[in-house]
Structure formats: structure tokens, C-alpha cells
Motif scaffolding. Structure first.
Motif, PDB file in Angstrom:
ATOM      1  N   VAL A 122      36.969 -65.216  46.600  1.00 34.63           N
ATOM      2  CA  VAL A 122      37.624 -63.995  46.115  1.00 34.63           C
ATOM      3  C   VAL A 122      36.673 -63.240  45.183  1.00 34.63           C
ATOM      4  O   VAL A 122      36.478 -62.023  45.302  1.00 34.63           O
ATOM      5  CB  VAL A 122      38.943 -64.336  45.385  1.00 34.63           C
ATOM      6  N   ARG A 123      36.033 -63.975  44.275  1.00 31.29           N
ATOM      7  CA  ARG A 123      35.071 -63.361  43.352  1.00 31.29           C
ATOM      8  C   ARG A 123      33.914 -62.718  44.107  1.00 31.29           C
ATOM      9  O   ARG A 123      33.490 -61.611  43.788  1.00 31.29           O
ATOM     10  CB  ARG A 123      34.495 -64.419  42.404  1.00 31.29           C
ATOM     11  N   ARG A 124      33.419 -63.435  45.124  1.00 29.69           N
ATOM     12  CA  ARG A 124      32.260 -62.954  45.889  1.00 29.69           C
ATOM     13  C   ARG A 124      32.555 -61.584  46.509  1.00 29.69           C
ATOM     14  O   ARG A 124      31.681 -60.743  46.621  1.00 29.69           O
ATOM     15  CB  ARG A 124      31.923 -63.983  46.979  1.00 29.69           C
ATOM     16  N   TYR A 125      33.821 -61.384  46.926  1.00 31.36           N
ATOM     17  CA  TYR A 125      34.169 -60.130  47.584  1.00 31.36           C
ATOM     18  C   TYR A 125      34.788 -59.116  46.629  1.00 31.36           C
ATOM     19  O   TYR A 125      35.299 -58.088  47.066  1.00 31.36           O
ATOM     20  CB  TYR A 125      35.100 -60.410  48.773  1.00 31.36           C
ATOM     21  N   GLY A 126      34.734 -59.421  45.338  1.00 29.05           N
ATOM     22  CA  GLY A 126      35.119 -58.408  44.360  1.00 29.05           C
ATOM     23  C   GLY A 126      36.610 -58.280  44.085  1.00 29.05           C
ATOM     24  O   GLY A 126      37.036 -57.279  43.493  1.00 29.05           O
ATOM     25  N   GLY A 127      37.415 -59.256  44.510  1.00 29.82           N
ATOM     26  CA  GLY A 127      38.846 -59.218  44.179  1.00 29.82           C
ATOM     27  C   GLY A 127      39.063 -59.407  42.682  1.00 29.82           C
ATOM     28  O   GLY A 127      38.321 -60.163  42.039  1.00 29.82           O
ATOM     29  N   LYS A 128      40.063 -58.697  42.120  1.00 35.82           N
ATOM     30  CA  LYS A 128      40.373 -58.862  40.690  1.00 35.82           C
ATOM     31  C   LYS A 128      41.440 -59.937  40.542  1.00 35.82           C
ATOM     32  O   LYS A 128      42.541 -59.802  41.065  1.00 35.82           O
ATOM     33  CB  LYS A 128      40.867 -57.539  40.098  1.00 35.82           C
ATOM     34  N   ILE A 129      41.103 -60.984  39.823  1.00 29.90           N
ATOM     35  CA  ILE A 129      41.959 -62.174  39.796  1.00 29.90           C
ATOM     36  C   ILE A 129      42.970 -62.134  38.654  1.00 29.90           C
ATOM     37  O   ILE A 129      42.625 -61.827  37.511  1.00 29.90           O
ATOM     38  CB  ILE A 129      41.081 -63.439  39.693  1.00 29.90           C
ATOM     39  N   PHE A 130      44.227 -62.450  38.989  1.00 29.58           N
ATOM     40  CA  PHE A 130      45.280 -62.694  38.001  1.00 29.58           C
ATOM     41  C   PHE A 130      45.788 -64.110  38.241  1.00 29.58           C
ATOM     42  O   PHE A 130      46.127 -64.453  39.371  1.00 29.58           O
ATOM     43  CB  PHE A 130      46.439 -61.696  38.176  1.00 29.58           C
ATOM     44  N   TRP A 131      45.851 -64.907  37.189  1.00 21.45           N
ATOM     45  CA  TRP A 131      46.268 -66.299  37.364  1.00 21.45           C
ATOM     46  C   TRP A 131      47.783 -66.436  37.265  1.00 21.45           C
ATOM     47  O   TRP A 131      48.429 -65.764  36.465  1.00 21.45           O
ATOM     48  CB  TRP A 131      45.612 -67.194  36.320  1.00 21.45           C
ATOM     49  N   SER A 132      48.332 -67.330  38.088  1.00 18.13           N
ATOM     50  CA  SER A 132      49.758 -67.675  37.952  1.00 18.13           C
ATOM     51  C   SER A 132      49.888 -69.192  37.909  1.00 18.13           C
ATOM     52  O   SER A 132      48.915 -69.916  38.141  1.00 18.13           O
ATOM     53  CB  SER A 132      50.568 -67.126  39.135  1.00 18.13           C
ATOM     54  N   GLU A 133      51.110 -69.651  37.613  1.00 18.41           N
ATOM     55  CA  GLU A 133      51.390 -71.083  37.796  1.00 18.41           C
ATOM     56  C   GLU A 133      51.432 -71.371  39.300  1.00 18.41           C
ATOM     57  O   GLU A 133      51.408 -70.469  40.129  1.00 18.41           O
ATOM     58  CB  GLU A 133      52.731 -71.449  37.141  1.00 18.41           C
ATOM     59  N   ALA A 134      51.517 -72.667  39.641  1.00 22.14           N
ATOM     60  CA  ALA A 134      51.464 -73.052  41.059  1.00 22.14           C
ATOM     61  C   ALA A 134      52.744 -72.711  41.826  1.00 22.14           C
ATOM     62  O   ALA A 134      52.728 -72.618  43.044  1.00 22.14           O
ATOM     63  CB  ALA A 134      51.174 -74.548  41.180  1.00 22.14           C
ATOM     64  N   THR A 135      53.842 -72.509  41.126  1.00 23.75           N
ATOM     65  CA  THR A 135      55.113 -72.284  41.840  1.00 23.75           C
ATOM     66  C   THR A 135      55.156 -70.914  42.513  1.00 23.75           C
ATOM     67  O   THR A 135      54.523 -69.958  42.067  1.00 23.75           O
ATOM     68  CB  THR A 135      56.312 -72.329  40.858  1.00 23.75           C
ATOM     69  N   MET A 136      55.928 -70.851  43.605  1.00 19.50           N
ATOM     70  CA  MET A 136      56.089 -69.589  44.313  1.00 19.50           C
ATOM     71  C   MET A 136      56.741 -68.549  43.392  1.00 19.50           C
ATOM     72  O   MET A 136      56.375 -67.372  43.419  1.00 19.50           O
ATOM     73  CB  MET A 136      56.938 -69.825  45.573  1.00 19.50           C
ATOM     74  N   GLN A 137      57.674 -69.023  42.541  1.00 23.29           N
ATOM     75  CA  GLN A 137      58.348 -68.109  41.613  1.00 23.29           C
ATOM     76  C   GLN A 137      57.344 -67.414  40.680  1.00 23.29           C
ATOM     77  O   GLN A 137      57.381 -66.193  40.497  1.00 23.29           O
ATOM     78  CB  GLN A 137      59.352 -68.924  40.786  1.00 23.29           C
ATOM     79  N   SER A 138      56.419 -68.205  40.132  1.00 22.58           N
ATOM     80  CA  SER A 138      55.420 -67.638  39.232  1.00 22.58           C
ATOM     81  C   SER A 138      54.484 -66.694  39.990  1.00 22.58           C
ATOM     82  O   SER A 138      54.149 -65.603  39.513  1.00 22.58           O
ATOM     83  CB  SER A 138      54.628 -68.766  38.563  1.00 22.58           C
ATOM     84  N   ARG A 139      54.084 -67.108  41.195  1.00 27.51           N
ATOM     85  CA  ARG A 139      53.199 -66.261  42.004  1.00 27.51           C
ATOM     86  C   ARG A 139      53.849 -64.906  42.253  1.00 27.51           C
ATOM     87  O   ARG A 139      53.211 -63.856  42.116  1.00 27.51           O
ATOM     88  CB  ARG A 139      52.879 -66.944  43.336  1.00 27.51           C
TER      89      ARG A 139
END
Lengths: 333, 333
Positions: A122-139
Motif C-alpha cells: 500500500v505504501r509503495r503505491y502511495g495509499g494513505k493509511i488509516f489504522w483500525s482495530e482488527a474487527t469489521m466494526q472498527s474497520r
């Protein structure tokens, strides 16, 4: 089962026409991936096997087909504020790359437990990352927040006609490369890949069989087919990190009607098939990418009289993004 | 340095004519191997890189080209009692496979410290294994005994015009696939591969540069070029198990005259390049197969003004036979 070749237009979220449109839209961006074969694996399986190597696709997986079709389908007014997706895997990298090519921002919500190599992609292709918890709800809640803040449009990883159509371009290539194919084995997760592959292949060659390959620890598709309705699981447990999603309301009808069987394999069979991909084909695959070979070598496939005359089998090697850190550590000791 | 394109016929153990003959002899047996590329690796290296993937060759390495040329060059009276070779590696598997196709026995002398996967390859192709100690003396004495007992004929891994000619067919394919190549980077060990590649490429395109890639721990070729004579080493120490041999009297004159430079790389650079082959190209290579990429990324190549205008670089990915046991063990925990 509707496999007589006459698939009603408009019945599903995609059809041969939308898949041909997708091909025209994306063919200047994607790689036409090669077919690999091995006389040794033919003799072991007792069939002629044709490995359609989507691990060599841009971004290292078939996902770039669907993502680029979806992103280049957007009108300028829709595209201008960018796109967002939540994914721990190959779809995230594919959306990042397609957005980069379109010149729009990609916001990627990634659960904290995602494999390093996929985050790196994702970084290599320039996506801007936002972190979530592992659960689908958090995503989903982080994604919603990002959409509200940016005005970006959501690109779903599979439950979307444009995604299904993009993935279906694999069958157009495959049947041009190896017209004698009588069976296609496809990994199944959310169902976007197999839906596109099945729609295109059965439209072109109605007699073709479409078999899904699914890990025992995430066998919602097999259970759904058996129950006649979408079944989801309380949890999944498999090394095939790309195959943990459940069918969606757009992919389920296609899987229900056009997939001839779901072959369920054990994780240890997936590892054995991975080993063969590396050692015999010399192709670096991720566990999900090896599951088609695991299925064709499995007892349940080999012993099933229904598949006795499957002679020319295409196996979709879906991706090659896998952390091999332990290997490099062993060399650097 | 003789790189003006006029290579005198008969001066070396092979020439463009023997290489073209080899192509006709072996082309129905070998794979025409694909070229892989990566925009990411192009941007990292600042050049256009074309990976000629001989790891996808039958037997998992370029060696099958030379072995099949040598074995199909034999008259029936020479061939009938079979062939023998001593090798810990890819040449052994290649000889086994070529002999199997010719329908003659292959006797393979293998040192006890050979990698498992390479022994497995010999078995897969039906070679009859004789074990020796790891020393060259033991390998040769066991081979001599086998020749005496069977009447089989020796197929040397590199110091043989038929082997050099077979390996040279790579350049014929490569320059047809990517005519704009201006530089070829080739792993160097005994020199059979680079001799064939250089003879064919410089005959077809005199301006082409041929650069050798060699590990620091087995840098006999670099030392030989510097000294102007064959240098052998008391011992070698490198993870590139395929690159431990020394130049022979037939390969040395070609290396001396036609190889523009030997680029020496560290083992850690080889591991880093392997990682890129797996993670970016999705190609499973052995350490020797990754050394060309290591060379093009090395400081000594990148900073050398002589190679500043090397723009379209072919990298010979020589093979993909590597024990990945530690990886499969980690999955099976």
C-alpha cells in the motif's frame, strides 16, 4: 443450476457485456498474465493443469483488475475527492495503485494485524493509511469517518458489479490463451473473483465447470451452497489470510447458480501445494494462491466421479503477497 | 578486449554457428523462458531491467539447455551406454532429464553435502545416484569408477563446447524477445553460461556489454581477470551454492576476451536481491539466480561511469532450485 450458457442479462450484478467493457477499460493498465505448466504436476494430478498466474499481476494479485475497473468507471465528479477502502490485503494495494494511475487520492483503512508485506505494498503505491482495530466494526467505523472527512467514495473489495466485471477479465484472457480448458478452479472468499470468472467463462463456453476452492477454517461458501442461503461464520481460522471474507448479496446469487462445487481443503494441503508452487513452478505464491492446486490434488476432487473427465484444468493462482521474513532471517544468521 | 563483433570462427570452443545449431537441436525440448519486469525495480535501479527467467526452464535452471545439446549431439554408438556427471546441483538434474528424453541411462555422482532439493530433482528425472565425499578428488574418483564400470560418457558441467553452445541459446531468444537490450548481466561460476551468452550476444550485437556477477566468497573470475590468467581459490564461502566452481581452460579465454567486467557482490546483497525477486517479481529464485539483480543494485555498478549509459539491461535469472524447508516448517508448526 444455471450452466446451460444462457445467462440472462441483468440477472446478476455483472454479465459478459460488462466484463468485455471492463477489458476495454483496463487492458492498457493491467498485465496479461502468463500461463505456467509443469509436466511433473500434470503427472501427479493425472490432468493437464494450466496455472493462470495472477501473482504476476500488478500489485501481486488479481485484485488490480477489479480495482482499476471500478476506479476508471468513476465520473470525474465522483473521482475527484478520491477513494477509500478497508482491507488487510491485496485489494488495498490494488486500489492504491489504480488511484495513483488515475491521479486521485486513495485512503486505506488497515487493521493493525495485517501482514507487513501487504501494508508495504500500500505504501509503495502511495495509499494513505488509516489504522483500525482488527474487527469489521472498527474497520467500517474508521472508513465511515474517513469518507465523511474527505468526501472519498467507497470501493468495496467484492460486493460490487464493477469489481466483479474487472475480475471476470481473467476468463476472457484465459480462454483465448488455452481454448481447450474444460474446468476452472478458483479460490473463493467474498466471491468477487469467482463470480466474474464464472460469468465470463460460462457465457463463452457453457460446458465449462467452475469449481471453488475454500479452506476448511473459512468454509462459509461450502456451507452456504449446502444451505441454499448465505451463511457467515462466528470466526475463521486458516493460513490463507486472503480467504477469510464471507459472500455478499451480489456475489451469492452467482455462486449459488454458477459454481458447480466448493472443494474444501485443509491448511496442511495448502502448505503442501505452496511448496509445489515454489519448488516445481518456481512461482512465489501466497497461501490463497496455492489453494487451487491443493483442491485438484485433494482426495475429494480426485475421487469424485463427477470430475473424472476434467482433463484440461485452469487453476487461478490469485496472488503472491506473503511475508517470507523467516526465510530472510535464516539467511542472515 | 575483443568486443568489436568480429569473433574469429574456431578461436573458442563455441561460436555463433555452433550456438545456432544447438538451438535447432534443442528447441523442441526446452522452454522458451519468459521475460519478467517490474516498474518498481526499474525505478529502484534507475534502468529498465528485463529478467530472463531461466528458473522456469525445465529442471529449474538454464543447465538443461547445455545438457540437452550435449546429449543429443552424441552419436548412437556414444550414447548407448549412457552418460555420467558429477555435480551437486542443477547440471545433475539437467543431465538426468536430457538422458531420460534420449532414452539412455544417466549416472550422477553427488557429494554427500548437496542440497536436498537438488538431489530430489535428480531422482524426479530418473538419474541413478552414486554418492561421493564433498571433495573434488572424491567426486572425480567415483565418476571414473562409474565410467569404467558402465562405459558411460562424461558430460562436463561447463568446460565443453557443446555445453557452452547450449547455454548460448539464451542470447538468441533474449535478443529476439527484447532487441533493445544493451547490457546482459550473467552469474559466473565455471563460465559455461556466460561464455555461451557472450559469444552469441556479441556476434549478433557487437556493442552489447556482458557483465559477470560473482559472490565475494568465490571471486576467482574477478581475480583471474585482474591477473590475466586462471586463478583458483583454496576454498569458497558463499550462500550461492551454484557459483562455487572455477573457470576451465575452454571458458577462460572467452571470459578473458568478451566479459567487460566482473561485478563482485556480498552475500547480504544476494539475500536482499532474492527477497526482491520473491516479493516484487513473485519469482522463486535460488541465491545464484538473484545475483544479477544484486549486481545491478550494487554501489560498484551504480557508481561506475562506464555503465552510466547501460539503459536496457537483461538479467539472467539462472535458476530456482533452493531448499525452503524452514518456510514450510514454520507453516506446519
Amino acid at each position: 443450476m444455471e450452466n446451460n450458457g444462457h445467462i440472462q442479462s441483468g440477472k446478476y450484478a455483472a454479465d459478459i457485456s460488462s466484463i468485455k467493457d471492463a477489458k476495454l477499460r483496463i487492458e492498457s493498465f493491467i498485465h496479461k498474465t502468463p500461463i505456467m505448466s509443469s509436466e511433473y504436476l500434470n503427472s501427479v494430478s493425472g490432468r493437464k493443469l494450466f496455472f493462470k498466474c495472477e501473482c504476476f499481476q500488478k500489485g501481486g494479485a488479481f485484485k488490480f483488475r477489479g480495482a482499476s475497473n471500478a476506479i476508471f468507471s468513476l465520473g470525474n465528479d465522483q473521482a475527484v475527492k478520491g477513494v477509500v477502502t478497508h482491507s488487510s490485503g491485496n485489494h488495498a494495494a490494488a486500489v492504491s495503485l489504480a488511484a495513483k494511475l488515475r491521479g486521485i487520492p486513495a485512503y486505506i483503512v488497515i487493521p493493525k494485524n495485517a501482514p507487513d508485506c501487504k501494508v508495504e505494498n500500500v505504501r509503495r503505491y502511495g495509499g494513505k493509511i488509516f489504522w483500525s482495530e482488527a474487527t469489521m466494526q472498527s474497520r467500517e467505523s474508521v472508513s465511515t469517518k474517513v469518507m465523511e472527512d474527505t468526501g472519498a467514495i467507497l470501493i468495496h473489495p467484492f460486493n460490487d458489479g464493477r469489481i466483479i466485471s474487472g475480475q471476470g477479465t481473467i476468463s476472457l484472457e484465459l480462454l483465448e490463451q488455452i481454448p481447450q480448458i474444460d474446468t476452472i478452479i478458483v479460490p473463493i472468499s467474498g466471491g468477487g473473483l469467482i463470480s466474474g470468472v464464472a460469468l465470463a467463462a460460462k457465457a463463452i463456453k457453457p460446458s465449462i465447470r467452475i469449481l471453488a476452492a475454500e479452506p476448511r477454517g473459512a468454509n462459509d461458501a461450502a456451507q452456504s451452497k449446502a444451505a441454499g442461503r448465505i451463511i457467515t461464520l462466528p470466526e475463521t481460522n486458516t493460513i490463507a489470510d486472503g480467504l477469510r471474507a464471507f459472500l455478499g448479496d451480489l456475489t451469492w446469487p452467482i455462486v449459488r447458480d454458477l459454481v458447480d462445487e466448493v472443494i474444501v481443503v485443509e491448511d496442511k494441503e495448502i502448505v503442501q501445494a505452496m511448496k509445489m508452487c515454489y519448488e516445481i513452478l518456481k512461482v512465489a505464491v501466497e497461501p490463497s494462491g496455492a489453494i487451487g492446486l491443493a483442491a485438484v490434488l485433494s482426495h475429494s476432487f480426485q475421487q469424485n466421479p463427477a470430475w473424472k473427465d476434467c482433463s484440461n484444468i485452469a487453476i487461478i493462482v490469485s496472488g503472491g503477497n506473503v511475508d517470507l521474513g523467516i526465510l530472510w532471517e535464516s539467511y542472515n544468521k
